[in-house]
Design a protein around this motif. Structure first.
Motif, PDB file in Angstrom:
ATOM      1  N   PRO A   4       0.687  -1.306   0.075  1.00 54.10           N
ATOM      2  CA  PRO A   4      -0.091   0.071  -0.112  1.00 54.10           C
ATOM      3  C   PRO A   4       0.874   1.215   0.082  1.00 54.10           C
ATOM      4  O   PRO A   4       1.877   1.239   0.584  1.00 54.10           O
ATOM      5  CB  PRO A   4      -0.849  -0.054   1.297  1.00 54.10           C
ATOM      6  CG  PRO A   4       0.013  -0.886   2.215  1.00 54.10           C
ATOM      7  CD  PRO A   4       0.671  -2.069   1.193  1.00 54.10           C
ATOM      8  N   HIS A   5       0.319   2.189  -0.829  1.00 57.19           N
ATOM      9  CA  HIS A   5       1.158   3.604  -0.571  1.00 57.19           C
ATOM     10  C   HIS A   5       0.352   4.750  -0.355  1.00 57.19           C
ATOM     11  O   HIS A   5       0.885   5.734   0.004  1.00 57.19           O
ATOM     12  CB  HIS A   5       1.808   3.854  -2.236  1.00 57.19           C
ATOM     13  CG  HIS A   5       2.790   2.771  -2.625  1.00 57.19           C
ATOM     14  ND1 HIS A   5       3.818   2.670  -2.194  1.00 57.19           N
ATOM     15  CD2 HIS A   5       2.517   1.666  -3.409  1.00 57.19           C
ATOM     16  CE1 HIS A   5       4.607   1.610  -2.668  1.00 57.19           C
ATOM     17  NE2 HIS A   5       3.534   0.981  -3.493  1.00 57.19           N
ATOM     18  N   CYS A  44       0.414  -6.450   5.699  1.00 50.49           N
ATOM     19  CA  CYS A  44       0.601  -6.110   4.048  1.00 50.49           C
ATOM     20  C   CYS A  44       0.519  -7.588   3.207  1.00 50.49           C
ATOM     21  O   CYS A  44       0.645  -7.305   2.223  1.00 50.49           O
ATOM     22  CB  CYS A  44       1.770  -5.425   3.709  1.00 50.49           C
ATOM     23  SG  CYS A  44       1.842  -3.779   4.337  1.00 50.49           S
ATOM     24  N   SER A  45       0.682  -8.630   4.103  1.00 51.25           N
ATOM     25  CA  SER A  45       0.682 -10.194   3.115  1.00 51.25           C
ATOM     26  C   SER A  45       1.891 -10.123   2.467  1.00 51.25           C
ATOM     27  O   SER A  45       1.833 -10.661   1.259  1.00 51.25           O
ATOM     28  CB  SER A  45      -0.626 -10.252   2.318  1.00 51.25           C
ATOM     29  OG  SER A  45      -1.815 -10.364   3.616  1.00 51.25           O
ATOM     30  N   ALA A  57       7.859   1.839   2.701  1.00 51.90           N
ATOM     31  CA  ALA A  57       6.829   2.412   2.372  1.00 51.90           C
ATOM     32  C   ALA A  57       5.722   2.947   3.261  1.00 51.90           C
ATOM     33  O   ALA A  57       5.142   4.097   3.085  1.00 51.90           O
ATOM     34  CB  ALA A  57       5.895   1.032   1.851  1.00 51.90           C
ATOM     35  N   PHE A  58       5.569   2.457   4.805  1.00 47.39           N
ATOM     36  CA  PHE A  58       4.982   3.069   5.677  1.00 47.39           C
ATOM     37  C   PHE A  58       5.493   4.615   6.215  1.00 47.39           C
ATOM     38  O   PHE A  58       4.821   5.476   6.107  1.00 47.39           O
ATOM     39  CB  PHE A  58       4.980   2.093   6.785  1.00 47.39           C
ATOM     40  CG  PHE A  58       4.110   2.584   8.026  1.00 47.39           C
ATOM     41  CD1 PHE A  58       2.906   2.890   7.637  1.00 47.39           C
ATOM     42  CD2 PHE A  58       4.453   2.522   9.223  1.00 47.39           C
ATOM     43  CE1 PHE A  58       1.796   3.075   8.598  1.00 47.39           C
ATOM     44  CE2 PHE A  58       3.434   2.980  10.263  1.00 47.39           C
ATOM     45  CZ  PHE A  58       2.200   3.301   9.938  1.00 47.39           C
ATOM     46  N   ARG A  59       6.907   4.719   6.068  1.00 44.66           N
ATOM     47  CA  ARG A  59       7.382   5.817   6.413  1.00 44.66           C
ATOM     48  C   ARG A  59       7.201   6.879   5.212  1.00 44.66           C
ATOM     49  O   ARG A  59       6.982   7.880   5.676  1.00 44.66           O
ATOM     50  CB  ARG A  59       8.960   5.640   6.631  1.00 44.66           C
ATOM     51  CG  ARG A  59       9.744   6.806   6.722  1.00 44.66           C
ATOM     52  CD  ARG A  59      11.377   6.867   6.718  1.00 44.66           C
ATOM     53  NE  ARG A  59      11.824   5.917   7.866  1.00 44.66           N
ATOM     54  CZ  ARG A  59      12.562   4.775   7.732  1.00 44.66           C
ATOM     55  NH1 ARG A  59      12.528   4.226   6.411  1.00 44.66           N
ATOM     56  NH2 ARG A  59      12.734   3.949   8.700  1.00 44.66           N
ATOM     57  N   LEU A  60       7.240   6.616   3.911  1.00 46.25           N
ATOM     58  CA  LEU A  60       7.014   7.559   2.932  1.00 46.25           C
ATOM     59  C   LEU A  60       5.680   7.998   2.837  1.00 46.25           C
ATOM     60  O   LEU A  60       5.515   9.251   2.853  1.00 46.25           O
ATOM     61  CB  LEU A  60       7.512   6.778   1.660  1.00 46.25           C
ATOM     62  CG  LEU A  60       9.065   6.331   1.364  1.00 46.25           C
ATOM     63  CD1 LEU A  60       9.261   5.764  -0.097  1.00 46.25           C
ATOM     64  CD2 LEU A  60       9.454   7.637   1.142  1.00 46.25           C
ATOM     65  N   MET A  61       4.758   7.074   3.155  1.00 40.49           N
ATOM     66  CA  MET A  61       3.202   7.454   3.225  1.00 40.49           C
ATOM     67  C   MET A  61       3.087   8.591   4.340  1.00 40.49           C
ATOM     68  O   MET A  61       2.495   9.635   4.189  1.00 40.49           O
ATOM     69  CB  MET A  61       2.422   6.281   3.492  1.00 40.49           C
ATOM     70  CG  MET A  61       0.975   6.402   3.568  1.00 40.49           C
ATOM     71  SD  MET A  61       0.359   7.284   5.158  1.00 40.49           S
ATOM     72  CE  MET A  61       0.550   5.438   6.012  1.00 40.49           C
ATOM     73  N   LEU A  62       3.416   8.236   5.567  1.00 37.26           N
ATOM     74  CA  LEU A  62       3.272   9.191   6.631  1.00 37.26           C
ATOM     75  C   LEU A  62       4.422  10.449   6.617  1.00 37.26           C
ATOM     76  O   LEU A  62       3.619  11.486   6.838  1.00 37.26           O
ATOM     77  CB  LEU A  62       3.826   8.638   7.843  1.00 37.26           C
ATOM     78  CG  LEU A  62       3.009   7.594   8.432  1.00 37.26           C
ATOM     79  CD1 LEU A  62       3.552   6.700   9.636  1.00 37.26           C
ATOM     80  CD2 LEU A  62       1.437   8.248   8.807  1.00 37.26           C
ATOM     81  N   SER A  63       5.605  10.476   6.075  1.00 37.23           N
ATOM     82  CA  SER A  63       6.267  11.576   6.004  1.00 37.23           C
ATOM     83  C   SER A  63       5.814  12.531   4.845  1.00 37.23           C
ATOM     84  O   SER A  63       6.017  13.842   5.064  1.00 37.23           O
ATOM     85  CB  SER A  63       7.688  11.284   5.628  1.00 37.23           C
ATOM     86  OG  SER A  63       7.774  10.824   4.189  1.00 37.23           O
ATOM     87  N   ARG A  64       5.075  12.124   3.844  1.00 36.16           N
ATOM     88  CA  ARG A  64       4.175  12.784   3.004  1.00 36.16           C
ATOM     89  C   ARG A  64       2.774  13.250   3.335  1.00 36.16           C
ATOM     90  O   ARG A  64       2.094  14.140   2.404  1.00 36.16           O
ATOM     91  CB  ARG A  64       4.399  12.307   1.561  1.00 36.16           C
ATOM     92  CG  ARG A  64       5.669  11.923   0.910  1.00 36.16           C
ATOM     93  CD  ARG A  64       5.470  10.846  -0.157  1.00 36.16           C
ATOM     94  NE  ARG A  64       6.965  10.578  -0.592  1.00 36.16           N
ATOM     95  CZ  ARG A  64       7.058   9.662  -1.701  1.00 36.16           C
ATOM     96  NH1 ARG A  64       6.141   8.909  -2.179  1.00 36.16           N
ATOM     97  NH2 ARG A  64       8.176   9.498  -2.064  1.00 36.16           N
TER      98      ARG A  64
END
Length: 846
Positions: A4-5, A44-45, A57-64
């Motif tokens: 997920p993104h 995320c399976s 991926a989790f970090r990028l989503m939150l930082s943005r």
């Protein structure tokens, strides 16, 4: 890898993994969360080894995310939705930050510093009051959704010191920390039996609760200890015991695997075993218990090592026909099978009844009550001291359909835990009345049930919450299978009769075709068979399922009825004894009667598919009909008039047949086998007086029917029919019995012209498959059991046809069914020497 993104995608994945009730139905309240890169990967399976990618991926989503910082300060800036609270991703983020901290420090500065460092932002964070607000809003959202029947778990927020009004909930909900895991792993190395014996844990672990132990670990231990001393034992999912089991398998700790060994019984009451290790892959079949235990390394396993070493294994019922090995004898309404090593056989003697040998083990042939087993083992001085076992609530039996339980009364599951006192209630608080009850662990209902229900133990004095809760979702009608695919469906079919040519189906009955709406005795059975048949069954499984339908009904007659009705069909494993059974895919056949064309349905259907059929027929301007079986336990037959048959099949997506295969017109055209039965020994012989197979040797004169079994148990049984030195082999029991009766000129069936029925005269036997199918299609009615008898519908025309196919097998034939001399000569010529023409009392006979 599909990660997920977006915030929405992450929110749905995280809610589904951490908050939703899983397939096991565990609805216990949430008291802690473990959020690590590993658990995010599982949410995320994603595959193992991709933890860094998932965390990135989790970090990028939150930082943005432009709403993150304001949500941490003032609460979620997103609106709640029915399916997601739209704040849980932020809370999971705070739990992840806490898990990345070393030690159990409650210093908020370390948490804030780690937060901005993980995000990679150049700023300072001082106000995190919004975190507490989001936790409280999550509790409200969960409670509202649960009241509306959603499959979600409640969240119990912990108390925290008054000064912890920002991240206090997060600090106490995050469990276990890295330090906790290391502390418990060290404890397991010092006390290797701690995760097997709860008394060791309770007495020795308090010494570990020094300054290093977190508040969460202390709470988890005290919760476990309190429940244990309250006589609770279904505590396997409590946080402390779960952590203890996990720590015992860490590198550096003595590791053991779990094995599964299951026992089934075939048609001849012989035990067959299926075993695998850590539930990986398909279970392999074995002919003896000893082979199964050795193959999976049971003596080195976590769950069966003690039993294998001591030489006593117990088997409890876990599903239809399946008995699973365990090292502990628990009380159950279904009883237990006991297997013990050969060295104990003399001590046990006949205290446990009839035994059957399985290589180096002996096994009881009947399940026995727990007290009977204890008394026998105590007298033999083999009753080992009982070790306290921590278990989890277990559901067994029952039928599943797409992950939910079939709510038919005869096929409800049973529950096994540490108590016999349960509370059940609907998941919808607005519903009044409770159709579900539990009697000695067996779920019961007077009518088909639908909806979600909670089950938990009755609260004991001083308990605020039940230690466990299970949510069960029921449906009254099965869901249609999207496809019938499994290894069993690839196996060759077992045939009784040789096929002939294909031709248009001509129906001989002149009965009026209408929808006969009487209630079916077999309605629940048909629904359960369809729901449980997506992967097929071992024969022992389907027989156990059929036994649930009615204690008074013979399950083997019900099995014959389902096969004759074209609902299920038998298949043979390559090089392995016994049959497996599979559903027959739905098909629409073009049938003809008096120049009119109509549709005839064959194959396995559930109630939803039958309703779809009726709607499709009415949508095409036709009229559906249903013909009840000849007995209440015979399956109905459905079809339609005044409808374009091929168009109807295409609309439903079912197979269409304009012409159907007919049985071979040759008399006695049984499907023989070229198997020469090498390395086989006679096991049973057909008793002409008893009308069934019995142990021992029968009379040597006349026709003899033998069941031959492979000496190593590694191949199918073979049936041999012998007469005057001539022998024929069959793989089909039905074909062998009918063939033997034909050669012995002993009727196997009797025609009743007043009722227009054919009754099977013997305890075993029946019409060969192709003949039963043709009879059903022409009569437009299914045969089935009637008490101890088995009955087929047949008018005079069909009886004459059957008499030509099975000469000398039907008693009470009308005079017109007697064959003339040319016909007798033709049958004798086509029988390949099995029939001989004789002249007696002035007439020719076979």
């Amino acid at each position: 890898m599909d990660l997920p993104h977006t915030f929405d995608a992450w929110e749905k994945r995280l809610v589904n993994y951490f908050l939703a009730i899983g397939p096991d139905g565990d609805a216990s309240p949430i008291r802690a969360f473990e959020v690590t890169p590993h658990t995010l990967t599982m949410a995320c399976s994603a595959s193992r080894g991709s933890e860094d990618d998932v965390e990135m991926a989790f970090r990028l989503m939150l930082s943005r995310d432009p709403l993150l910082m304001e949500s941490l300060r003032s609460g979620s800036q997103r609106y709640e939705k029915p399916d997601v609270p739209n704040c849980f991703s932020y809370l999971v983020f705070t739990l992840l930050i806490d898990s990345l901290l070393e030690g159990n420090s409650t210093h908020s500065g370390a948490f804030r510093h780690k937060l901005v460092k993980w995000l990679g932002i150049d700023t300072t964070v001082s106000n995190l009051r919004g975190v507490a607000l989001m936790w409280e809003s999550l509790v409200r959202w969960l409670n509202e959704r649960i009241q509306e029947g959603e499959p979600l778990r409640r969240l119990i927020l912990p108390d925290h010191p008054p000064g912890w009004n920002h991240i206090g909930y997060t600090l106490r909900l995050s469990f276990p920390s890295r330090t906790d895991l290391r502390l418990v792993a060290h404890f397991c190395q010092e006390y290797p039996d701690a995760h097997r014996d709860p008394r060791v844990s309770i007495s020795a672990f308090p010494r570990q609760l020094g300054d290093r132990a977190s508040w969460g670990l202390r709470r988890a231990f005290n919760e476990f200890r309190g429940a244990y001393y309250m006589q609770r034992r279904a505590l396997s999912d409590l946080p402390f015991w779960h952590l203890l089991k996990r720590a015992a398998t860490l590198p550096g700790s003595p590791t053991c695997h779990n094995v599964t060994v299951e026992m089934l019984f075939d048609a001849d009451k012989c035990a067959i075993f299926f075993a695998n290790r850590d539930e990986e892959g398909e279970a392999e079949p074995f002919i003896s218990l000893n082979d199964a235990l050795i193959a999976v390394g049971a003596e080195y396993s976590e769950n069966l090592a003690t039993a294998a070493e001591f030489g006593i294994v117990f088997f409890h019922l876990v599903s239809a026909g399946r008995w699973q090995a365990t090292s502990v004898a628990d009380n159950t309404v279904f009883g237990l099978h006991v297997a013990f090593a050969e060295r104990h056989k003399q001590k046990i003697g006949d205290r446990l009844g009839v035994l059957v040998d399985s290589d180096a083990w002996a096994i009881t042939t009947q399940p026995l009550p727990l007290e009977t087993i204890k008394d026998a083992l105590r007298e033999a001085k083999l009753l080992s001291p009982k070790q306290e076992q921590i278990v989890r609530p277990c559901l067994s039996g029952g039928v599943r359909s797409d992950g939910v339980w079939l709510g038919r009364p005869r096929f409800l599951p049973s529950i096994k835990s540490d108590t016999d006192h349960y509370v059940t209630h609907s998941a919808l608080l607005c519903e009044t009345g409770n159709p579900l009850r539990i009697d000695h662990g067996q779920l019961k209902a007077s009518q088909p049930i639908e909806g979600a229900f909670f089950i938990h133990p009755t609260l004991l004095r001083g308990e605020m919450h039940a230690p466990w809760s299970i949510r069960l979702q029921f449906i009254s009608n099965a869901f249609p299978h999207m496809g019938l695919k499994s290894a069993r469906y690839q196996l060759p079919l077992l045939r009784d009769w040789m096929p002939g040519t294909s031709a248009h189906l001509e129906v001989c009955t002149q009965d009026k075709l209408e929808w006969e709406s009487e209630e079916l005795a077999c309605a629940d059975l048909l629904e359960a068979v369809y729901a449980s048949g997506r992967r097929g069954w071992e024969e022992a499984q389907i027989i156990a399922l059929l036994r649930c339908s009615d204690e008074a009904m013979n399950p083997w007659l019900l099995l014959q009825s389902l096969r004759d009705a074209g609902i299920i069909e038998p298949r043979l494993r390559s090089g392995w004894k016994g049959r497996v059974w599979t559903l027959k895919e739905p098909c629409i056949i073009e049938a003809h009667r008096g120049g009119l064309v109509f549709a005839l349905v064959e194959g396995a259907l559930c109630s939803r598919m039958t309703e779809d059929f009726k709607l499709a027929v009415e949508g095409l301007g036709g009229t559906p009909f249903r013909r009840l079986g000849i007995t209440p336990w015979a399956a109905p037959l459905i079809g339609a008039q005044d409808v374009p048959v091929k168009v109807l099949a295409e609309r439903l997506g079912w197979r269409f047949e304009a012409e159907t295969p007919t049985p071979s017109a040759q008399s006695l055209a049984f499907a023989e086998t070229r198997h020469q039965a090498l390395f086989y020994e006679p096991s049973d012989v057909w008793s002409w007086s008893a009308g069934r197979f019995i142990r021992g040797e029968g009379a040597k004169e006349g026709v003899q029917l033998l069941r031959l079994a492979h000496t190593g148990g590694r191949d199918h049984d073979v049936y041999r029919v012998e007469q005057n030195g001539y022998s024929v082999h069959y793989l089909s029991r039905t074909a062998a019995i009918a063939s033997a009766h034909a050669q012995a000129k002993t009727p196997l069936f009797e025609w009743n012209p007043e009722e227009e029925t054919i009754v099977v005269r013997e305890h075993e036997g029946g019409l060969p498959d192709a003949l039963a199918t043709e009879l059903r299609r022409c009569m437009l009615r299914n045969g089935g059991p009637r008490g101890p008898e088995y009955v087929y519908p047949a008018n005079a025309e069909m009886v004459r046809w059957l008499a030509r196919q099975l000469p000398d097998c039907i008693a009470g034939l009308p005079k017109k069914a007697q064959l003339d001399a040319p016909s007798l000569i033709d049958f004798a010529r086509r029988s390949s020497g099995r029939l001989r023409l004789q002249w007696r009392n002035g007439s020719a006979i076979l």
